[in-house]
Design an enzyme around this catalytic site. Structure first.
Site, PDB file in Angstrom:
ATOM      1  N   ASP A   1       0.834  -1.194   0.000  1.00 29.41           N
ATOM      2  CA  ASP A   1       0.000   0.000   0.000  1.00 29.41           C
ATOM      3  C   ASP A   1       0.870   1.246   0.000  1.00 29.41           C
ATOM      4  O   ASP A   1       1.543   1.544   0.981  1.00 29.41           O
ATOM      5  CB  ASP A   1      -0.906   0.009   1.242  1.00 29.41           C
ATOM      6  CG  ASP A   1      -1.850   1.208   1.259  1.00 29.41           C
ATOM      7  OD1 ASP A   1      -2.970   1.075   0.725  1.00 29.41           O
ATOM      8  OD2 ASP A   1      -1.472   2.277   1.775  1.00 29.41           O
TER       9      ASP A   1
ATOM     10  N   TYR B   1       3.024   9.795  -0.824  1.00 25.53           N
ATOM     11  CA  TYR B   1       4.088   9.295   0.054  1.00 25.53           C
ATOM     12  C   TYR B   1       5.473   9.491  -0.566  1.00 25.53           C
ATOM     13  O   TYR B   1       6.484   9.264   0.103  1.00 25.53           O
ATOM     14  CB  TYR B   1       3.907   7.797   0.372  1.00 25.53           C
ATOM     15  CG  TYR B   1       2.609   7.427   1.049  1.00 25.53           C
ATOM     16  CD1 TYR B   1       1.740   8.391   1.555  1.00 25.53           C
ATOM     17  CD2 TYR B   1       2.243   6.091   1.179  1.00 25.53           C
ATOM     18  CE1 TYR B   1       0.552   8.039   2.162  1.00 25.53           C
ATOM     19  CE2 TYR B   1       1.054   5.729   1.796  1.00 25.53           C
ATOM     20  CZ  TYR B   1       0.203   6.713   2.276  1.00 25.53           C
ATOM     21  OH  TYR B   1      -0.970   6.342   2.862  1.00 25.53           O
TER      22      TYR B   1
ATOM     23  N   HIS C   1      -7.534   9.440  -2.529  1.00 27.58           N
ATOM     24  CA  HIS C   1      -6.898   9.500  -1.204  1.00 27.58           C
ATOM     25  C   HIS C   1      -7.742  10.266  -0.175  1.00 27.58           C
ATOM     26  O   HIS C   1      -7.808   9.894   0.996  1.00 27.58           O
ATOM     27  CB  HIS C   1      -5.524  10.171  -1.348  1.00 27.58           C
ATOM     28  CG  HIS C   1      -4.556   9.841  -0.265  1.00 27.58           C
ATOM     29  ND1 HIS C   1      -3.215   9.723  -0.487  1.00 27.58           N
ATOM     30  CD2 HIS C   1      -4.712   9.604   1.058  1.00 27.58           C
ATOM     31  CE1 HIS C   1      -2.597   9.437   0.652  1.00 27.58           C
ATOM     32  NE2 HIS C   1      -3.493   9.359   1.603  1.00 27.58           N
TER      33      HIS C   1
HETATM   34  P1  NAP Z   1       0.562   2.024  12.117  1.00 25.27           P
HETATM   35  O1  NAP Z   1       0.751   0.871  11.185  1.00 25.27           O
HETATM   36  O2  NAP Z   1      -0.591   2.075  13.032  1.00 25.27           O
HETATM   37  O3  NAP Z   1       1.831   2.211  13.026  1.00 25.27           O
HETATM   38  C1  NAP Z   1       3.115   2.216  12.544  1.00 25.27           C
HETATM   39  C2  NAP Z   1       4.021   2.435  13.750  1.00 25.27           C
HETATM   40  O4  NAP Z   1       4.002   1.269  14.586  1.00 25.27           O
HETATM   41  C3  NAP Z   1       5.424   2.675  13.340  1.00 25.27           C
HETATM   42  O5  NAP Z   1       5.923   3.666  14.215  1.00 25.27           O
HETATM   43  C4  NAP Z   1       6.132   1.335  13.608  1.00 25.27           C
HETATM   44  O6  NAP Z   1       7.465   1.600  13.981  1.00 25.27           O
HETATM   45  C5  NAP Z   1       5.318   0.773  14.743  1.00 25.27           C
HETATM   46  N1  NAP Z   1       5.207  -0.701  14.705  1.00 25.27           N
HETATM   47  C6  NAP Z   1       4.909  -1.474  13.638  1.00 25.27           C
HETATM   48  N2  NAP Z   1       4.848  -2.763  13.981  1.00 25.27           N
HETATM   49  C7  NAP Z   1       5.119  -2.831  15.304  1.00 25.27           C
HETATM   50  C8  NAP Z   1       5.209  -3.899  16.236  1.00 25.27           C
HETATM   51  N3  NAP Z   1       4.990  -5.158  15.865  1.00 25.27           N
HETATM   52  N4  NAP Z   1       5.520  -3.600  17.532  1.00 25.27           N
HETATM   53  C9  NAP Z   1       5.743  -2.312  17.918  1.00 25.27           C
HETATM   54  N5  NAP Z   1       5.676  -1.265  17.068  1.00 25.27           N
HETATM   55  C10 NAP Z   1       5.359  -1.511  15.763  1.00 25.27           C
HETATM   56  O7  NAP Z   1       0.536   3.406  11.274  1.00 25.27           O
HETATM   57  P2  NAP Z   1       0.659   3.833   9.777  1.00 25.27           P
HETATM   58  O8  NAP Z   1       1.972   3.448   9.195  1.00 25.27           O
HETATM   59  O9  NAP Z   1       0.329   5.263   9.752  1.00 25.27           O
HETATM   60  O10 NAP Z   1      -0.499   3.034   9.036  1.00 25.27           O
HETATM   61  C11 NAP Z   1      -0.288   1.863   8.278  1.00 25.27           C
HETATM   62  C12 NAP Z   1      -0.432   2.119   6.791  1.00 25.27           C
HETATM   63  O11 NAP Z   1      -1.727   2.648   6.492  1.00 25.27           O
HETATM   64  C13 NAP Z   1       0.507   3.202   6.219  1.00 25.27           C
HETATM   65  O12 NAP Z   1       1.820   2.745   6.066  1.00 25.27           O
HETATM   66  C14 NAP Z   1      -0.192   3.557   4.929  1.00 25.27           C
HETATM   67  O13 NAP Z   1       0.075   2.603   3.930  1.00 25.27           O
HETATM   68  C15 NAP Z   1      -1.647   3.512   5.370  1.00 25.27           C
HETATM   69  N6  NAP Z   1      -2.168   4.860   5.741  1.00 25.27           N
HETATM   70  C16 NAP Z   1      -3.119   5.420   4.945  1.00 25.27           C
HETATM   71  C17 NAP Z   1      -3.636   6.665   5.251  1.00 25.27           C
HETATM   72  C18 NAP Z   1      -4.689   7.258   4.367  1.00 25.27           C
HETATM   73  O14 NAP Z   1      -4.997   8.457   4.501  1.00 25.27           O
HETATM   74  N7  NAP Z   1      -5.254   6.489   3.466  1.00 25.27           N
HETATM   75  C19 NAP Z   1      -3.195   7.369   6.389  1.00 25.27           C
HETATM   76  C20 NAP Z   1      -2.221   6.776   7.196  1.00 25.27           C
HETATM   77  C21 NAP Z   1      -1.729   5.513   6.875  1.00 25.27           C
HETATM   78  P3  NAP Z   1       8.731   0.973  13.183  1.00 25.27           P
HETATM   79  O15 NAP Z   1       8.546   1.291  11.716  1.00 25.27           O
HETATM   80  O16 NAP Z   1       9.895   1.663  13.800  1.00 25.27           O
HETATM   81  O17 NAP Z   1       8.680  -0.500  13.441  1.00 25.27           O
END
Ligand code: NAP
Length: 340
Positions: A43, A48, A106
């Site tokens: 994704d 990004y 988006h």
């Molecule tokens: P998230 O997945 O809720 O959290 C990511 C955070 O959690 C990072 O700081 C990561 O740190 C940490 N993490 C990941 N796995 C872990 C584990 N097993 N134990 C402890 N910490 C962990 O947040 P997100 O990246 O914002 O959301 C996920 C995806 O959703 C994005 O990458 C993107 O593709 C999508 N997204 C879409 C929108 C939209 O508007 N459509 C908005 C936001 C996000 P480390 O990397 O240091 O491990």
């Protein structure tokens, strides 16, 4: 990998890898690790700024194209029929692909109808397997469904234990749409990774809090796309199919939801810097647009912005730009967070 079947018959993995906030120079390695660990859904988004790096990792991996499910997203500044077509071609070129599995609008701003027309014709041409949206609240979603030929297959929205979106999911079910969660871990806010209830449930299964959260979302038929740049976490987040939560544990997690009127957040992120990013005027414009459509009433605004980009006096800005809406919003925005 367990899959869900979208409303047009396309199979989508229920768990994938998100690359938001991974700097372009780290993205190729992160995606390489994810593909090696077994992820097949990727994704990304034009905003990004890392589509090229995702494309390089895909190419180097040697994973057959038909095994992959690649999503990218159309940014606000590319809304409109002609712009969306151009943006689609640019994204595809950067990704090094000749079709997309899923293309999302988006954010619900700008000429979404024009964008939809472009996406529907690209879909008919076989260049996008499924089309969907992101960050659409029910009012905008119903409007889009009722006035377009193709019902979006997916709505990707913020969904985690503190903001569970059960009403949104119910509506999507009724309308034949799939809920996809972004930010499954609430980016670690509110002490998610050490939350006592989630930790206790994890301990009962020999699993981490992250694994419990992903398992809980999957049990709710929500597609998840956790992000991590650490290979051990990338692997951990995939290892969630060998245990099941009990009904009692599901109920305990359900009780963590604190969605209320103030939690129905509209998120504006100046860090989504696709094509120049959201400037102060564009932030104001999208806020006002959502006010005028009623989407903003009673919701909390959360604005991620560079220091200095947040107007000191929002109410003055609103009054200047839209005299008619002055007073509609008591204290816009109710919450702002600045990047360090
Ligand atoms: P998230 O997945 O809720 O959290 C990511 C955070 O959690 C990072 O700081 C990561 O740190 C940490 N993490 C990941 N796995 C872990 C584990 N097993 N134990 C402890 N910490 C962990 O947040 P997100 O990246 O914002 O959301 C996920 C995806 O959703 C994005 O990458 C993107 O593709 C999508 N997204 C879409 C929108 C939209 O508007 N459509 C908005 C936001 C996000 P480390 O990397 O240091 O491990």
């Amino acid at each position: 990998m367990q899959t869900v079947t979208l409303n047009n018959g396309v199979e989508m993995p229920i768990l994938g890898f998100g690359v938001y906030q991974i700097p372009p120079e780290q993205t190729e390695q992160a995606v390489t690790d994810a593909l090696a660990a077994g992820y097949r859904l990727l994704d990304t988004a034009a905003a990004y700024m890392n589509e090229q790096a995702v494309g390089r990792a895909i190419k180097a991996s040697g994973v057959p194209r038909e095994e992959l499910f690649v999503t990218t997203k159309l940014w606000i500044s590319d809304a409109g029929e002609e712009n969306a077509r151009r943006a689609f071609e640019a994204s595809l070129r950067k990704l090094g692909l000749d079709y997309l599995d899923l293309y999302l609008i988006h954010q619900p701003y700008g000429d979404v109808y024009g964008s939809r027309r472009a996406m529907e014709s690209l879909h008919r041409e076989g260049r996008i397997k499924a089309i969907g949206v992101s960050n659409f609240y029910p009012d905008r979603l119903v409007d889009l469904i009722d006035h377009n030929e193709i019902t979006p297959a997916v709505n990707q929205i913020e969904t985690h234990p503190f903001f569970q979106r059960t009403a949104d999911q119910q509506l999507m079910r009724e309308r034949g749409m799939q809920l996809q969660s972004w930010e499954p871990f609430a980016e670690g806010r509110e002490g998610l990774f050490s939350h006592p209830v989630l930790s206790e449930i994890g301990a009962a299964h020999g699993k981490s809090v992250a694994q419990v959260v992903l398992r809980w979302l999957i049990r709710r038929d929500v597609v998840v796309i956790p992000k991590s740049v650490r290979p051990e976490r990338v692997a951990e987040n995939l290892d969630v199919f060998d245990f099941a939560l009990t009904d009692e544990q599901m109920a305990r997690i359900a009780a963590l939801d604190h969605t209320g009127p103030g939690d129905e957040r509209l998120v504006f992120d100046q860090g989504d810097t696709g094509n120049g990013g959201i400037g102060r005027d564009q932030v104001a414009e999208v806020l006002i647009r959502s006010l005028l459509t009623g989407a903003a009433i009673g919701r909390t605004f959360e604005l991620f912005a560079e220091p200095g980009a947040v107007p000191a006096d929002w109410s003055g800005l609103f009054t200047a730009l839209t005299p008619d809406t002055a007073g509609v919003l008591d204290a816009p925005p109710t919450r702002t967070r600045c990047r360090p």
